[in-house]
Design an enzyme around this catalytic site. Sequence first.
Site, PDB file in Angstrom:
ATOM      1  N   ASP A   1      40.062  35.339  37.212  1.00 23.55           N
ATOM      2  CA  ASP A   1      41.422  34.872  37.439  1.00 23.55           C
ATOM      3  C   ASP A   1      41.443  33.968  38.688  1.00 23.55           C
ATOM      4  O   ASP A   1      40.550  34.060  39.534  1.00 23.55           O
ATOM      5  CB  ASP A   1      42.258  36.138  37.672  1.00 23.55           C
ATOM      6  CG  ASP A   1      43.635  35.844  38.161  1.00 23.55           C
ATOM      7  OD1 ASP A   1      44.382  35.211  37.411  1.00 23.55           O
ATOM      8  OD2 ASP A   1      43.963  36.239  39.297  1.00 23.55           O
TER       9      ASP A   1
ATOM     10  N   ASP B   1      44.815  32.788  40.726  1.00 22.55           N
ATOM     11  CA  ASP B   1      45.808  33.144  41.757  1.00 22.55           C
ATOM     12  C   ASP B   1      45.761  34.634  42.091  1.00 22.55           C
ATOM     13  O   ASP B   1      45.873  35.488  41.203  1.00 22.55           O
ATOM     14  CB  ASP B   1      47.224  32.793  41.288  1.00 22.55           C
ATOM     15  CG  ASP B   1      47.457  31.291  41.270  1.00 22.55           C
ATOM     16  OD1 ASP B   1      46.879  30.589  42.111  1.00 22.55           O
ATOM     17  OD2 ASP B   1      48.222  30.828  40.395  1.00 22.55           O
TER      18      ASP B   1
ATOM     19  N   LYS C   1      44.935  36.552  27.797  1.00 19.95           N
ATOM     20  CA  LYS C   1      43.605  36.259  28.345  1.00 19.95           C
ATOM     21  C   LYS C   1      42.498  36.960  27.551  1.00 19.95           C
ATOM     22  O   LYS C   1      41.348  36.543  27.583  1.00 19.95           O
ATOM     23  CB  LYS C   1      43.539  36.651  29.824  1.00 19.95           C
ATOM     24  CG  LYS C   1      44.368  35.751  30.743  1.00 19.95           C
ATOM     25  CD  LYS C   1      44.083  36.041  32.220  1.00 19.95           C
ATOM     26  CE  LYS C   1      44.996  35.236  33.133  1.00 19.95           C
ATOM     27  NZ  LYS C   1      44.654  35.441  34.570  1.00 19.95           N
TER      28      LYS C   1
ATOM     29  N   ASP D   1      43.653  40.356  39.224  1.00 24.30           N
ATOM     30  CA  ASP D   1      44.593  41.029  40.124  1.00 24.30           C
ATOM     31  C   ASP D   1      45.891  41.489  39.456  1.00 24.30           C
ATOM     32  O   ASP D   1      46.590  42.328  40.008  1.00 24.30           O
ATOM     33  CB  ASP D   1      44.973  40.116  41.296  1.00 24.30           C
ATOM     34  CG  ASP D   1      45.904  38.985  40.873  1.00 24.30           C
ATOM     35  OD1 ASP D   1      45.642  38.365  39.818  1.00 24.30           O
ATOM     36  OD2 ASP D   1      46.898  38.728  41.563  1.00 24.30           O
TER      37      ASP D   1
ATOM     38  N   ASP E   1      45.905  39.957  33.520  1.00 25.61           N
ATOM     39  CA  ASP E   1      44.447  40.072  33.356  1.00 25.61           C
ATOM     40  C   ASP E   1      44.059  41.255  32.465  1.00 25.61           C
ATOM     41  O   ASP E   1      42.919  41.350  32.012  1.00 25.61           O
ATOM     42  CB  ASP E   1      43.775  40.229  34.731  1.00 25.61           C
ATOM     43  CG  ASP E   1      44.020  39.023  35.604  1.00 25.61           C
ATOM     44  OD1 ASP E   1      43.783  37.903  35.119  1.00 25.61           O
ATOM     45  OD2 ASP E   1      44.471  39.178  36.754  1.00 25.61           O
TER      46      ASP E   1
HETATM   47  O1  LIG Z   1      49.998  31.422  36.492  1.00 25.06           O
HETATM   48  C1  LIG Z   1      50.263  32.409  37.226  1.00 25.06           C
HETATM   49  O2  LIG Z   1      51.411  32.870  37.324  1.00 25.06           O
HETATM   50  C2  LIG Z   1      49.162  33.084  37.967  1.00 25.06           C
HETATM   51  O3  LIG Z   1      47.916  32.518  37.654  1.00 25.06           O
HETATM   52  P1  LIG Z   1      46.608  33.420  37.548  1.00 25.06           P
HETATM   53  O4  LIG Z   1      46.494  33.839  36.130  1.00 25.06           O
HETATM   54  O5  LIG Z   1      45.502  32.485  37.984  1.00 25.06           O
HETATM   55  O6  LIG Z   1      46.778  34.568  38.492  1.00 25.06           O
HETATM   56 MG   LIG Z   2      46.121  36.347  39.277  1.00 26.50          MG
END
Ligand SMILES: O=C(O)COP(=O)(O)O
Ligand SMILES: [Mg+2]
Length: 231
Positions: A8, A10, A151, A174, A178
Site C-alpha cells: 500500500d 498512503d 485490492k 495500514d 488492504d
Molecule cells: O486512496 C486512498 O484513500 C489511500 O491510498 P492507499 O490505498 O495508498 O492507502
Molecule cells: Mg493506506
Amino acid sequence: MIKAIAVDIDGTLTDMNRVLCPESLLAIKRLFVPVILSTGNTHCFSRTVSVILGTPRIFIAENGGVLSYSEDELEILADQQVCEDAFLRLSEEFILKKYDSSRHKYRFTDVILERNFDLGALVRRADELGLPVDIVDTAFAVHIKDRRVNKGTGLTRIAQHLNLDPMDFAAIGDSMSDRPMFEVAGFRASVGNGRPGLKEISDYVAKKDFGAGFAEIVDYMIEEEMLSDSL
Ligand SMILES: O=C(O)COP(=O)(O)O
Ligand SMILES: [Mg+2]
C-alpha cells in the site's frame, strides 16, 4: 517462499501527510523481489510513484478498479457510473463533498469523498438502499467503489499476469482497504499505525509506524529468509 510484495502507499510508505518516509525508499532498495504498489490512488499518481521509487509499472490503482501491466497498458475493471449514481442518491440525504473534485477527472472507477460526515450512518444507509457499492475509509479519504473489485481481486489478477499465485505474495498495508489483499496473500503484515481490523488478520504487526514500520517488516522478512531470490 515469498516471490513478490504488494504494498500500500498512503499510511504505509508515507506518513499521515502523504509524505514519503525515507525509510520506505531505503527498504525498497534492500528488497530483491518485485514490489507491486497496491493503492486507492489514481493510476497517474501510482505510475509517478513507481517511477520515483523504481518499482515495476505493474501495479494496482483505485483499489483494484484499475490495473497497470506496463508503461502503457491499463485495464479498467469497474464501473464509475454505479459509484456516481450511489453518490447522487446518498447526496439526497447526506452533505457529501467529493475529495479534491478538480482532480477527480483522473479517476476512472470510483468516487472519493472528504471525511466530513457520519461514516457509519452512510454505510448503513447504502446497505439499506441496496446500492451495489462498497464504502471504504482509508483514513485519507472515503471511497465509494464498485463492489466487484478490491485490492484482493487486483492482486489475484496481477499474480496471474506474473504467472504467480496470490499466495506467493506478501501484502503490507495500514487500512481496511488492504484487507481483501491480505485475505489472498501468503503473508500479511501491518504497520504499527494500521487499523485493528487489519492487524487482527496479520502474521506480523510492526512496532513502528508508517515507513519505519514498513522497513521493520522488510527486515523481518529478510532475516527470516522468507524471500525467494529467484522469480
Ligand atoms: O486512496 C486512498 O484513500 C489511500 O491510498 P492507499 O490505498 O495508498 O492507502
Ligand atoms: Mg493506506
